[in-house]
Motif scaffolding. Structure first.
Motif: not given
Length: 136
Positions: A118-119, A121-122, A125-126
């Motif tokens: 999840v991190r 991907n985060e 995305d950022l």
């Protein structure tokens, strides 16, 4: 394995496969977990291999985001990432309850894998958002 632990394993692994359709995890993980056929050590090996791949992806995405971040905000990003790593390790370490045997190992491994993916991907995305903003 106790019935309670079997239920915990089923509950823990279910989110793992729920994300597979979202492309959060590699196809290799799904194939590996299918080959593991419910054997705990094999499942743990599958999750460990995918966690290693997700950590590499996280590192790549972090480096890319760091390059795209304004100099005055780099320290803030670095501090956030260090705090996130500390939180992830503490949180997932809590799942490894010695009283729950192999079920706890699966829970802790699943936590580490899910949280890292999840991190990663985060951060991707950022970085993508920053790249789009810079291109405009």
């Amino acid at each position: 394995m106790k019935f309670r632990n079997l239920i915990l394993v089923a509950i823990t692994i279910t989110p793992l496969f729920a994300h597979a359709d979202d492309k959060l995890f590699s196809k290799q993980l799904v194939a590996c977990m299918n080959r593991a056929n419910g054997v705990t050590p094999d499942r743990l090996n599958c999750m460990a291999a995918e966690t290693d791949a997700q950590k590499k992806l996280l590192t790549t995405n972090y480096a890319r985001l760091m390059k795209l971040t304004e100099p005055e905000r780099k320290a803030q990003l670095e501090n956030a990432q260090r705090a996130w790593i500390k939180w992830r390790d503490a949180n997932c370490g809590f799942y490894e309850d010695p009283a729950n045997g192999t079920g706890a190992e699966i829970e802790a491994s699943s936590c580490l894998l899910n949280t890292t993916a999840v991190r990663a991907n985060e951060l991707r995305d950022l970085a993508d958002e920053k790249a789009r903003s810079a291109a405009q």
